[in-house]
Design an enzyme around this catalytic site. Structure first.
Site, PDB file in Angstrom:
ATOM      1  N   TYR B 148       0.854  -1.173   0.000  1.00 23.16           N
ATOM      2  CA  TYR B 148       0.000   0.000   0.000  1.00 23.16           C
ATOM      3  C   TYR B 148       0.892   1.226   0.000  1.00 23.16           C
ATOM      4  O   TYR B 148       1.632   1.456   0.961  1.00 23.16           O
ATOM      5  CB  TYR B 148      -0.891  -0.043   1.245  1.00 23.16           C
ATOM      6  CG  TYR B 148      -1.901   1.070   1.318  1.00 23.16           C
ATOM      7  CD1 TYR B 148      -3.132   0.957   0.660  1.00 23.16           C
ATOM      8  CD2 TYR B 148      -1.643   2.223   2.035  1.00 23.16           C
ATOM      9  CE1 TYR B 148      -4.075   1.980   0.716  1.00 23.16           C
ATOM     10  CE2 TYR B 148      -2.576   3.250   2.092  1.00 23.16           C
ATOM     11  CZ  TYR B 148      -3.792   3.116   1.432  1.00 23.16           C
ATOM     12  OH  TYR B 148      -4.717   4.131   1.482  1.00 23.16           O
ATOM     13  N   THR B 151       2.551   7.409   1.476  1.00 20.10           N
ATOM     14  CA  THR B 151       3.467   8.511   1.804  1.00 20.10           C
ATOM     15  C   THR B 151       4.534   8.671   0.729  1.00 20.10           C
ATOM     16  O   THR B 151       4.926   7.728   0.066  1.00 20.10           O
ATOM     17  CB  THR B 151       4.184   8.283   3.142  1.00 20.10           C
ATOM     18  OG1 THR B 151       4.794   7.006   3.125  1.00 20.10           O
ATOM     19  CG2 THR B 151       3.246   8.378   4.299  1.00 20.10           C
ATOM     20  N   ARG B 319      20.551 -11.997  38.149  1.00 20.89           N
ATOM     21  CA  ARG B 319      21.730 -11.167  38.365  1.00 20.89           C
ATOM     22  C   ARG B 319      21.844 -10.766  39.839  1.00 20.89           C
ATOM     23  O   ARG B 319      20.894 -10.277  40.427  1.00 20.89           O
ATOM     24  CB  ARG B 319      21.618  -9.888  37.531  1.00 20.89           C
ATOM     25  CG  ARG B 319      22.787  -8.927  37.652  1.00 20.89           C
ATOM     26  CD  ARG B 319      23.936  -9.389  36.840  1.00 20.89           C
ATOM     27  NE  ARG B 319      25.050  -8.452  36.789  1.00 20.89           N
ATOM     28  CZ  ARG B 319      26.113  -8.639  36.015  1.00 20.89           C
ATOM     29  NH1 ARG B 319      26.195  -9.719  35.247  1.00 20.89           N
ATOM     30  NH2 ARG B 319      27.095  -7.779  36.015  1.00 20.89           N
ATOM     31  N   HIS B 395       4.455   6.477  23.353  1.00 18.87           N
ATOM     32  CA  HIS B 395       5.492   7.248  24.045  1.00 18.87           C
ATOM     33  C   HIS B 395       5.905   6.582  25.349  1.00 18.87           C
ATOM     34  O   HIS B 395       7.091   6.387  25.629  1.00 18.87           O
ATOM     35  CB  HIS B 395       5.004   8.671  24.304  1.00 18.87           C
ATOM     36  CG  HIS B 395       5.940   9.473  25.136  1.00 18.87           C
ATOM     37  ND1 HIS B 395       7.148   9.914  24.655  1.00 18.87           N
ATOM     38  CD2 HIS B 395       5.881   9.877  26.433  1.00 18.87           C
ATOM     39  CE1 HIS B 395       7.792  10.572  25.615  1.00 18.87           C
ATOM     40  NE2 HIS B 395       7.042  10.554  26.707  1.00 18.87           N
ATOM     41  N   GLY B 410      24.891  -3.595  31.517  1.00 20.07           N
ATOM     42  CA  GLY B 410      25.634  -3.751  30.266  1.00 20.07           C
ATOM     43  C   GLY B 410      24.995  -4.749  29.319  1.00 20.07           C
ATOM     44  O   GLY B 410      24.885  -4.496  28.113  1.00 20.07           O
ATOM     45  N   GLU B 433       1.416   5.719  11.319  1.00 20.02           N
ATOM     46  CA  GLU B 433      -0.025   5.761  11.604  1.00 20.02           C
ATOM     47  C   GLU B 433      -0.426   7.034  12.346  1.00 20.02           C
ATOM     48  O   GLU B 433      -1.264   7.005  13.236  1.00 20.02           O
ATOM     49  CB  GLU B 433      -0.463   4.519  12.413  1.00 20.02           C
ATOM     50  CG  GLU B 433      -0.332   3.215  11.675  1.00 20.02           C
ATOM     51  CD  GLU B 433      -1.145   3.187  10.388  1.00 20.02           C
ATOM     52  OE1 GLU B 433      -2.240   3.759  10.357  1.00 20.02           O
ATOM     53  OE2 GLU B 433      -0.651   2.589   9.408  1.00 20.02           O
ATOM     54  N   ARG B 533      -2.935  14.737  26.647  1.00 18.04           N
ATOM     55  CA  ARG B 533      -2.231  13.675  27.369  1.00 18.04           C
ATOM     56  C   ARG B 533      -2.912  13.370  28.702  1.00 18.04           C
ATOM     57  O   ARG B 533      -3.095  12.218  29.079  1.00 18.04           O
ATOM     58  CB  ARG B 533      -0.791  14.101  27.663  1.00 18.04           C
ATOM     59  CG  ARG B 533       0.140  13.864  26.521  1.00 18.04           C
ATOM     60  CD  ARG B 533       1.597  13.938  26.986  1.00 18.04           C
ATOM     61  NE  ARG B 533       2.423  14.236  25.829  1.00 18.04           N
ATOM     62  CZ  ARG B 533       2.817  15.450  25.485  1.00 18.04           C
ATOM     63  NH1 ARG B 533       2.511  16.504  26.237  1.00 18.04           N
ATOM     64  NH2 ARG B 533       3.531  15.634  24.402  1.00 18.04           N
ATOM     65  N   TYR B 578       0.130  19.585  38.358  1.00 22.40           N
ATOM     66  CA  TYR B 578      -1.162  20.135  37.944  1.00 22.40           C
ATOM     67  C   TYR B 578      -2.166  20.158  39.105  1.00 22.40           C
ATOM     68  O   TYR B 578      -3.035  21.007  39.146  1.00 22.40           O
ATOM     69  CB  TYR B 578      -1.749  19.324  36.788  1.00 22.40           C
ATOM     70  CG  TYR B 578      -0.909  19.374  35.531  1.00 22.40           C
ATOM     71  CD1 TYR B 578      -0.980  20.471  34.677  1.00 22.40           C
ATOM     72  CD2 TYR B 578      -0.038  18.339  35.200  1.00 22.40           C
ATOM     73  CE1 TYR B 578      -0.213  20.526  33.516  1.00 22.40           C
ATOM     74  CE2 TYR B 578       0.729  18.392  34.047  1.00 22.40           C
ATOM     75  CZ  TYR B 578       0.643  19.485  33.214  1.00 22.40           C
ATOM     76  OH  TYR B 578       1.402  19.536  32.069  1.00 22.40           O
TER      77      TYR B 578
END
Lengths: 672, 672
Positions: B148, B151, B319, B395, B410, B433, B533, B578
Site C-alpha cells: 500500500y 506517503t 543477576r 510514548h 551492560g 499511523e 495527554r 497540575y
C-alpha cells in the site's frame, strides 16, 4: 559578510534565508562553545581531512556488515595515525584527537578504541619505571595493541566480586591467571575480541591462599605475528550490540595461564619474589582516572546532543508539512510551537552540557595540580559532582536525542538521518563508567554527609555551599522576568536544598525508629536519587549562568542568554512540583514561567539555524543526510537509498527460492 | 501443583524459588490478560510451532545481514502459510495470527508484511465487486504480493500535498501515473522495495486538468514471473532503518506509467469512460480503517512493553550485584528499591495498555455494528480516543522499554537481550499511523469542542462526560488509602478537567483580544497537547479500574489491584504539579502518595516473576538470552556470543591487511 559563516553558494535557498537572520557571528559563538583555539583547530582539521581521501568513508557504514565495518575502520585508523602529524597540531591533545577521530572514523569504534583511552593511561598510572620502558613505549608507538579487561560476564560495578584469579606461584616466580567459572569470563572490553594482542587484566591477587583483592596484570593474549590466541587463552567477540558495532568488544578466559611475576603492574602495590605483598600508599589511587573519563564524557554527550539538534533543526527548516492557516501553503515544520518546544530545549541542553564538560575538565586539572601539592580535599567534591553529572547528562542527552530523531518524522527512523547511530553510542553512556542509578546514589551519599556538616555550621566544599545559605520562603519570580533571571536560578537552588534536607530528615527519622542505616538507605533510595538529580540540575543551571556572565561580546551574550532563559523555564517546569509542594512557587508564577517559555521559543526561532551552525560540525562528522549543511536533503536521500545493499540486483535470490514457487503453486491451484 | 505454571525441572533454582511465592494462578492471570480463549490458543499454538522445525529461526537474526534476514523470513513465512491450517484454529482471527507470527517470524518484518495488514483491507474496503473478483481472491490465495503506497519522500501526514498524479486519458481509457519530482517518490511502504509485485497507489486524480484529490489505484509494479520492474516503474529498497530490517520498505516512481481506467478502486468514488467523476457517498470513508490500525497498535505496544518487562524482571532475579549490608553477600538486583521503582511501574503500564487495547477493540466492534445500522456518532469519539491513546501509549511504551533495557545493565546493550530489537520496532509506532504530536492535537480539537458543548450543558459522548460532573475542590487522598483508591482516580479526573478548561479559556481570551483562531491555536499548541495527554492518562487509569472491578477470582483481583494502585500512585506523581497548582492536593498528600508507592513496590516484589510469567511469552517469541524462562542466562550468553559472525575465524583478514603491517613497521622503526 553575513554573520553566519556557514552560508555557501549553491545551498538550499531556504537555509540561506534562515542563516541571513543570524544576530551573532557563528564563529564567535563556536569560540564560546569550544574555546577559540580549539574552534580554530577544528575548522582547519576538518579541511585537511576533506583533502585526504584515504581518511574518507568508502561507503556509509549503515550498509556494511560488522566485519566490513571493522575492516574499514582498521584501514582508516591506521591511515589516521600515519598522517596524524600533518593534521593535528598536538597529537597528545585529547580534544583535538577526538575531533580528528570523529571526522575520519566516526563513533562506532575501531581497533585501538581502548588502547589510547584506557590501556595506555593504565600503564602510565600503574606501571613502574621498568614496566613503562617495556610496554608503554611500544604501546605509544603502536608496536602492540592493548585493551583493559575488568568487567566479567557475571560481575560489573562491584569490583570486589570479580572472580578471575591471579595466584602467585613462588616456585616459578609466576602468576597463574585463571577463570574458574563461566561468570568469571572477562566480558565487554572494547577491541578485545579480535584486535588486541595485549590486555591489562584485573584479577583477584592470591598469595599463599590469601586474597589481596583485585590488581592489574599485563597479559599478552595473542601471538605478535600470527595473531593466534596464546595457549591457555580463550578470546572472541561478544556479538552485536545496539551500536558501536565497529568495535569488537570481547570475552576472555584463562585456563591456568602463567605470566611472569613482574607482569603485575607494580607502581603502587607490589609482590616480591618471596611473595611478600606491599600495599599501595593510597587506597583511592585509581580514583582520578575514573573522574577523568566521566568529566570527558559530559562534554562528549553534549556534542552528541548538539549533533542531533543540528540534524533535526536543519531538517525542520527544509521539511514543509501542513498549513497553519488553510490555503496559505505548507509551512516549515520548525514554525510549529510544538516542534520548537521539542527541539529548542534540547539545543539549550547541548550548550549547557558542553559548558559543564569544559568547567569540569578545568576543575579536574585543578584537582590534579592540587594533588601534586599533596592537597586532595577537592577530589571527593569532584568525584561527587562528576557522578551526578554523568548520570543526569547521559539520561537527558539520550532522551533529548530521541526527541530530535522523532522530530524528523519518518525519515528520522532511517539510518540516513544519522541520529540512530549516535543515539546508540550515547545511550551506552547511561550504563558504562558507572551505572547511572549507582552514580546518583554515590552523589547522594556525599550530599547526606554535607547535610551533617551543615548542621555543624560547616560546609564540605564549594559545590554544597548553598546548603548553608539563608532561604527565601517564597519565590520572587514575576510576570516580567528580571534581566538576569536571578529568581529563576534561586528556585533551582531552593528545590535542590529542600529535597536534600527532606530526605536527610527522613533517613534520621527511620534510624531513630530503630532501623539500621543500610535498610533506611534502601527505603529512601529513590528519594535520595531525586535529591542527587535536583542538586545536579541546579549545578547545570548555575554553570550556564556563569558562562553567560563571562561572555564579553554583546550579541553572543544576548543569543546565549535567550537559550539560558529558555533552559531555566523549561527545566523548572519539569521539576516544578517540588517548588509547589511547599508553596515556594504559586500557581500564577508557574503560569508566568510557561508564558515566558513560549515567548522565548519565538525569540529563538530566527536564530535557530545559526545556533546549531555554531557547533560547526562538518558533514563528514555528522554523517547525516537530513542534517547536511547545504540543505539538499531529498535528492541525497534518494541517492543514499540507491546504495542500499538490497539494491545490488533488481531481483534477489529469495524471490526465486521462496516467493515465486509459492505464487506459482497458488496460481496453479486456482486454475484447477 | 504450584500456582505459577511456568516452573519446570532443571530451571535455575533462583527462579523456581521466586515462582513458588506466587499468590495467584498464572494461567488464570493469562486469561485475564488475553481472554481465556486466546490464552489457551496461544499456549497450543506455541507448542505446535515448537514441533515444526521449518518454522524455527535458523540462527539469531542479530547475526544476519539484511539480505539474509529477508531470505530467512521469506522462507519462514511461506512455510507458515503452508502450515497455517494445522496451527491456528481460525486463520482469519488477527489476534491468533499475530501470535503465530511473533513465534515463527518475529517482529522484524517479512515479504507479506503489508499484504494482509493494508493491501487486502484496502481492496476489501475500496474495490468494487468486479475488482474484488479480479484482485482480492488472488491476493487472499497468495498468487500475488501487494503493498500500500501512500506517503512520499517529501510528504507524509498531510495527504492533500501528495504529488503523485493519476491523469485520465479519455482517448485510451487509461490513467497515466506519474511522479513529477523526486519529492513525489512513494517512500516507506513496507515490502515494496523487493518483494511486492502489486501496489495500491495513492495519487492525485486529474481529469481534464482538474484535480479531484487523492484516490487509490491498483498498479502492477513487477512482472509476475521474472519479478523485474515493469517499464516506466522505478522501485527499490530505501535502506536500513533503526529496526524492521527484515522488511524491504521501498521507494516507487512512475514515468508516465499507464494503467487501465478500471484500475482505480471504484467502490466509492468512480470515473467513467467519459471522464465523469462520481464522489464517494461519505467524506470520511477511510476513517474507520485508520481507527482500527491504531486500536490494534495499542494492544501490541502493551505486548512489547510486557516482553521487555518480562526480560528485565527475570534477569533481575538471576543477576546479583552489590551488597545491601556489607558482608552479607551480593543480592538479586530486583531487591533494590531503585530497580523495583524502575521496573514495576512499567509492568503495570504493560498490563493497562493491554487492557486498554482490548477495550478499544471492543469499542471498535461496536462502532462497526452501529455504522451498519447507519449510526455514526461514536466514530468521532473513538477516533479521538485512539488518537490520544496511540500517542500516549507509544510514548510511554518506548520510554518504559528503555528503562527495562537499562535495568539489565551492560548486557541490556547487547543484542542478546532482545530488547534493542523490540524497542526499535515499538519506537516506530511513535511516528507511523499518525505522528504523535499531530495525534495529540487531533484529540485536543475534540476536547475543545467538548468544552463548548459542556458550556451548553451538553456532552459530546461518554468519553468526555466527566467534564460535566461537579468538581471537588480538594482531594480526599489520606494517609491510609481507601480500599478502591477512589480519591486517586478522582485526582486524574480533576487534573484532566482542569487543564482542558484552562486551555479552552486561554484560547477564548486570545481570540477575544482579536487573534485569529488559527494563530491562537498555534500559541497554545503545547498546552493543548498537555490537555490531550492528561485526558488520555485519566482514561487509562479508569480503564485499569474497570478491569480490576470486573475480575471475579479474589487472588487474581488482589494481585491486579496491587499493580493498579501502584499505577495510580506512580502516574499521579508524574503529573502532580497540575494538582498542586490549584491546591487540589496538598504537600502532605503528595507524601502519602509517595509512601504508598514505596510500600506497593515491596508488596509486588514476591509476585514479580509470576506477574510477568502470566504474559506467557514463549522463549521463541521473546528471542532474549536474558529473559529465558529457565533462567540459565550466563552459559547461554556465552553460547550466543560464540556464534557472533566475527568468531568465524580466530584471525580476521583485516589483521593481516592493516594491523600487522602497521605493527611490523613500528617495531622495525624502534629497532633502528
Amino acid at each position: 559578510m553575513p554573520l553566519n559563516k556557514e552560508i555557501q553558494p549553491g545551498d538550499n535557498d531556504e537555509l540561506t534565508r534562515e542563516r541571513l537572520q543570524a544576530t551573532f557571528d557563528t564563529q564567535q559563538m563556536a569560540a564560546a562553545l569550544w574555546g577559540s583555539d580549539l574552534a580554530r583547530k577544528r575548522r582547519e582539521l576538518a579541511k585537511k581531512v576533506d583533502k585526504l581521501t584515504v581518511l574518507h568513508d568508502s561507503k556509509d557504514m549503515s550498509f556494511m556488515t560488522r566485519e566490513e565495518k571493522l575492516s574499514e575502520n582498521a584501514r582508516k585508523v591506521v591511515q589516521m595515525f600515519a598522517h596524524v602529524a600533518d593534521i593535528v597540531e598536538d597529537p597528545s591533545d585529547d580534544a583535538e584527537m577526538f575531533h580528528l577521530s570523529s571526522n575520519a572514523i566516526g563513533h562506532e569504534g575501531h581497533p585501538f578504541g581502548v588502547h589510547f583511552v584506557m590501556f595506555i593511561p593504565a600503564l602510565k598510572a600503574q606501571a613502574d619505571d621498568e614496566q613503562r620502558e617495556k610496554w608503554l613505549m611500544p604501546a605509544l608507538g603502536l608496536q602492540l595493541i592493548g585493551t583493559y579487561a575488568q568487567t566479567e560476564l557475571g560481575h560489573g560495578t562491584n569490583l570486589r566480586a570479580l572472580e578471575t584469579m591471579a595466584t602467585f606461584d613462588k616456585a616459578t616466580d609466576e602468576f597463574v591467571i585463571h577463570t574458574p567459572t563461566v561468570t568469571a569470563l572477562k566480558w565487554w572490553p572494547g577491541s578485545l575480541g579480535k584486535s588486541s594482542n595485549h590486555a591489562v587484566v584485573s584479577a583477584n591477587l592470591i598469595i599463599d591462599g590469601k586474597s589481596y583483592g583485585h590488581h592489574n596484570f599485563m597479559v599478552q593474549i595473542r601471538d605478535e605475528n600470527t595473531h593466534k590466541p596464546l595457549k591457555g587463552i580463550t578470546v572472541g567477540d561478544i556479538g552485536p550490540k545496539m551500536a558501536y558495532n565497529a568495535s569488537d568488544n570481547g570475552f576472555l578466559g584463562f585456563d591456568h595461564h602463567r605470566i611472569p611475576r613482574r607482569n603485575m603492574l607494580m607502581r603502587h602495590a607490589k609482590v616480591d619474589k618471596n611473595g611478600v605483598y606491599t600495599k599501595p600508599p593510597h587506597a583511592k589511587i585509581g580514583y582520578s582516572a575514573m573522574v577523568h573519563v566521566r568529566s570527558v564524557m559530559i562534554g562528549h554527550q553534549g556534542m552528541f546532543l548538539g549533533s542531533a539538534s543540528t540534524i533535526a533543526i536543519r531538517y525542520s527548516l527544509v521539511r514543509r508539512q501542513g498549513e497553519i492557516k488553510e490555503g496559505s501553503g505548507e509551512v516549515k515544520i520548525l514554525d510549529y510551537q510544538t516542534q520548537q518546544h521539542r527541539l529548542f530545549p534540547q539545543l539549550a541542553r547541548a550548550y549547557v552540557f558542553m559548558f559543564a564538560g569544559k568547567e569540569v575538565r578545568e576543575l579536574y586539572q585543578k584537582v590534579l595540580s592540587d594533588m601534586e601539592k599533596g592537597e586532595t580535599t577537592l577530589l571527593a567534591d569532584l568525584h561527587a559532582l562528576t557522578s551526578g553529572l554523568k548520570s543526569v547528562v547521559t539520561h537527558l542527552c539520550v532522551a533529548g536525542m530521541e526527541q530530535c530523531r522523532m522530530a524528523c518524522g519518518g525519515h528520522g527512523y532511517s539510518r540516513a538521518s544519522g541520529i540512530p547511530e549516535i543515539w546508540g553510542v550515547a545511550v551506552g553512556g547511561c550504563t558504562y563508567e558507572g551505572e547511572n542509578m549507582v552514580m546518583l546514589l554515590q552523589l547522594a551519599r556525599y550530599l547526606m554527609k554535607a547535610v551533617k556538616e551543615t548542621k555543624k555550621g560547616k560546609s564540605l566544599g564549594r559545590l554544597v555551599d548553598y546548603l548553608l545559605l539563608p532561604q527565601d520562603r517564597h519565590s520572587l519570580i514575576g510576570r516580567v522576568p528580571q534581566g538576569e533571571y536571578g529568581p529563576h536560578l534561586a528556585a533551582f537552588e531552593h528545590i535542590a536544598r529542600r529535597q536534600i534536607f527532606k530526605v536527610a530528615d527522613e533517613l534520621t527519622k527511620l534510624q531513630d525508629k530503630g532501623m539500621s542505616k543500610e535498610i533506611a538507605w534502601q527505603k529512601k533510595a529513590v528519594e535520595l536519587q531525586r535529591a542527587a538529580r535536583l542538586h545536579t540540575r541546579f549545578y547545570l543551571a548555575a554553570c550556564f549562568h556563569r558562562k553567560v556572565q563571562s561572555v564579553v561580546d554583546g550579541r553572543i551574550r544576548e543569543a546565549l542568554a535567550d537559550l539560558y532563559h529558555l533552559h531555566l523555564n523549561y527545566e523548572l517546569l519539569d521539576m516544578v512540583n517540588y517548588a509547589l509542594e511547599d508553596a515556594y512557587l504559586k500557581a500564577d508564577q508557574v503560569d508566568f514561567i510557561r508564558e515566558d517559555m513560549y515567548r522565548l521559543l519565538e525569540t529563538i526561532r530566527p536564530n535557530a539555524i545559526s545556533l546549531v551552525d555554531a557547533f560547526e560540525f562538518s558533514d563528514r562528522e555528522l554523517r547525516s543526510v537530513l542534517g547536511r549543511r547545504d540543505g539538499h536533503v531529498y535528492e541525497n536521500l534518494y541517492k543514499w537509498a540507491k546504495e542500499s545493499e538490497l539494491n545490488r540486483a533488481d531481483v534477489l535470490p529469495y524471490f526465486d527460492k521462496y516467493l515465486k514457487p509459492m505464487m506459482l503453486a497458488a496460481r496453479q491451484r486456482s486454475n484447477i
